[in-house]
Design a protein around this motif. Structure first.
Motif, PDB file in Angstrom:
ATOM      1  N   GLN A 119       0.815  -1.208   0.000  1.00  0.00           N
ATOM      2  CA  GLN A 119       0.000   0.000   0.000  1.00  0.00           C
ATOM      3  C   GLN A 119       0.856   1.269   0.000  1.00  0.00           C
ATOM      4  OE1 GLN A 119      -3.409  -0.303  -0.290  1.00  0.00           O
ATOM      5  NE2 GLN A 119      -2.849  -2.474  -0.507  1.00  0.00           N
ATOM      6  N   GLU A 120       0.229   2.378  -0.402  1.00  0.00           N
ATOM      7  CA  GLU A 120       0.946   3.645  -0.487  1.00  0.00           C
ATOM      8  C   GLU A 120       1.522   4.074   0.852  1.00  0.00           C
ATOM      9  OE1 GLU A 120      -0.067   8.328  -1.458  1.00  0.00           O
ATOM     10  OE2 GLU A 120      -1.017   6.779  -2.682  1.00  0.00           O
ATOM     11  N   ASP A 121       0.774   3.909   1.928  1.00  0.00           N
ATOM     12  CA  ASP A 121       1.276   4.349   3.233  1.00  0.00           C
ATOM     13  C   ASP A 121       2.489   3.534   3.677  1.00  0.00           C
ATOM     14  OD1 ASP A 121      -0.225   2.057   3.624  1.00  0.00           O
ATOM     15  OD2 ASP A 121      -1.068   2.694   5.536  1.00  0.00           O
ATOM     16  N   LEU A 198       6.425   4.372  -5.103  1.00  0.00           N
ATOM     17  CA  LEU A 198       5.121   5.009  -5.271  1.00  0.00           C
ATOM     18  C   LEU A 198       4.731   5.044  -6.749  1.00  0.00           C
ATOM     19  CD1 LEU A 198       2.830   6.413  -3.754  1.00  0.00           C
ATOM     20  CD2 LEU A 198       4.063   8.572  -4.010  1.00  0.00           C
ATOM     21  N   GLN A 201       3.356   1.538  -7.472  1.00  0.00           N
ATOM     22  CA  GLN A 201       2.128   1.293  -6.711  1.00  0.00           C
ATOM     23  C   GLN A 201       0.953   2.059  -7.301  1.00  0.00           C
ATOM     24  OE1 GLN A 201       0.256   3.418  -4.570  1.00  0.00           O
ATOM     25  NE2 GLN A 201      -1.071   1.771  -3.794  1.00  0.00           N
ATOM     26  N   ARG A 202       1.218   3.274  -7.781  1.00  0.00           N
ATOM     27  CA  ARG A 202       0.137   4.108  -8.317  1.00  0.00           C
ATOM     28  C   ARG A 202      -0.442   3.500  -9.586  1.00  0.00           C
ATOM     29  NH1 ARG A 202      -3.599   7.357  -6.202  1.00  0.00           N
ATOM     30  NH2 ARG A 202      -4.473   8.722  -7.811  1.00  0.00           N
ATOM     31  N   LYS A 205      -2.696   0.759  -8.790  1.00  0.00           N
ATOM     32  CA  LYS A 205      -3.923   1.208  -8.137  1.00  0.00           C
ATOM     33  C   LYS A 205      -4.909   1.819  -9.127  1.00  0.00           C
ATOM     34  CE  LYS A 205      -5.648   4.105  -4.357  1.00  0.00           C
ATOM     35  NZ  LYS A 205      -5.287   5.005  -3.226  1.00  0.00           N
ATOM     36  N   SER A 241       0.563   8.184 -13.224  1.00  0.00           N
ATOM     37  CA  SER A 241       1.403   7.911 -12.059  1.00  0.00           C
ATOM     38  C   SER A 241       2.494   8.952 -11.889  1.00  0.00           C
ATOM     39  CB  SER A 241       2.024   6.516 -12.180  1.00  0.00           C
ATOM     40  OG  SER A 241       2.940   6.281 -11.136  1.00  0.00           O
ATOM     41  N   THR A 248       3.007  14.883  -5.455  1.00  0.00           N
ATOM     42  CA  THR A 248       3.280  14.506  -4.064  1.00  0.00           C
ATOM     43  C   THR A 248       4.557  15.169  -3.564  1.00  0.00           C
ATOM     44  OG1 THR A 248       2.168  12.368  -4.331  1.00  0.00           O
ATOM     45  CG2 THR A 248       3.729  12.577  -2.494  1.00  0.00           C
TER      46      THR A 248
END
Length: 285
Positions: A119-121, A198, A201-202, A205, A241, A248
């Motif tokens: 997960q992102e976190d 990230l 992962q993006r 997602k 992404s 970010t």
């Protein structure tokens, strides 16, 4: 102390990032374990050890990294600062070491988990605890401690360092894909290493089914080719992404700016801190 700590962690980082059948370089120079491998291979072995070149180079590098970390602490301990200040500085030194190793451990453990489940976190927590601490946050903390800063000032610098350090790490992942070997001093390593970033992962997602399937196929093959790199770049761009990750980092820098404005320092120092924060996401290596 900060440079010795930095060098220690860089040696470990190069070992973790090693790519099979590829040149191991940093800033266009051979990394330490490659230099040790060359040294081992160039000497006539007596045959009284069962170590091979790989075992020797890795163990020698780890030993060197540990020595450097100890020397960094010694540099602080043997300085001429007041004992209380030295105690605070050493406490920060070892706290940074501990948190960095926790981040490294999280990164290692994440590789035992399917990338689409990360997960992102989790990624942000790992990134926050890695290189950003010893490259940005700790040097600021150490300078402030040695300068006699109060706890409020240290807390603000810690927050600033956390934001800028995280932006540094995330932007480093962008350079790892979009930077050239001449700029970064390394081949695009993240695809081969299987690093949980990230950027990746993006896509998993929000990307289309075709984008996800192709990305996972490339990550699974670990084949680094010009075609795969270009295809990955296109996927990262077309899925949104890259824009998301760039945004970010920009938000992290804006947050760092707001922290700087709260510091009780002169305007030149504030400008320097803001310029450094901006440099982190405007560099090419």
């Amino acid at each position: 102390g900060t440079e010795l700590m930095h060098d220690s962690f860089i040696i470990h980082d190069d070992l973790y990032d090693e790519m099979p059948n590829a040149d191991s370089t940093r800033r266009n120079q051979k990394v330490l374990h490659s230099q040790y491998a060359d040294e081992f291979s160039s000497k006539q072995q007596s045959g009284d050890s069962n170590w091979n070149v790989l075992t020797f180079s890795k163990h020698a590098s780890v030993a060197s990294a540990h020595i450097l970390l100890s020397l960094g602490a010694r540099a602080i301990y043997q300085s001429n600062y007041d004992e209380i200040i030295k105690s605070r500085a050493l406490s920060s030194y070892w706290a940074t070491t501990e948190e960095t190793w926790i981040g490294q451990g999280m990164d290692i453990l994440s590789k035992g988990k399917p990338i689409e489940k990360v997960q992102e976190d989790e990624i942000l927590m790992t990134e926050r605890s890695r290189a950003g601490l010893y490259t940005v946050s700790f040097p600021l903390q150490l300078g402030a401690i040695l300068g006699g800063a109060d706890q409020n000032h240290l807390d603000l610098l810690s927050t600033y360092g956390s934001r800028v350090g995280l932006a540094f790490e995330i932007y480093d992942d962008i350079l790892g894909i979009f930077g050239t070997k001449e700029e970064t001093g390394k081949i695009q390593a993240d695809l081969v290493e299987g690093k949980r970033t990230l950027l990746i992962q993006r896509v998993l997602k929000v990307g289309t089914a075709a984008q996800k399937q192709k990305l996972l196929s490339m990550l699974g093959s670990r084949v680094i080719s010009f075609e795969n790199i270009e295809l990955m770049k296109n996927i990262l761009i077309e899925s949104g992404s890259l824009d998301y990750v760039l945004k970010t980092t920009e938000n992290l820098i804006l947050d760092a700016y707001s922290i700087v404005d709260q510091l009780k320092v002169n305007n030149q120092t504030k400008d320097d801190l803001k310029q450094f924060a901006q440099f982190v996401i405007n560099r090419n290596k």
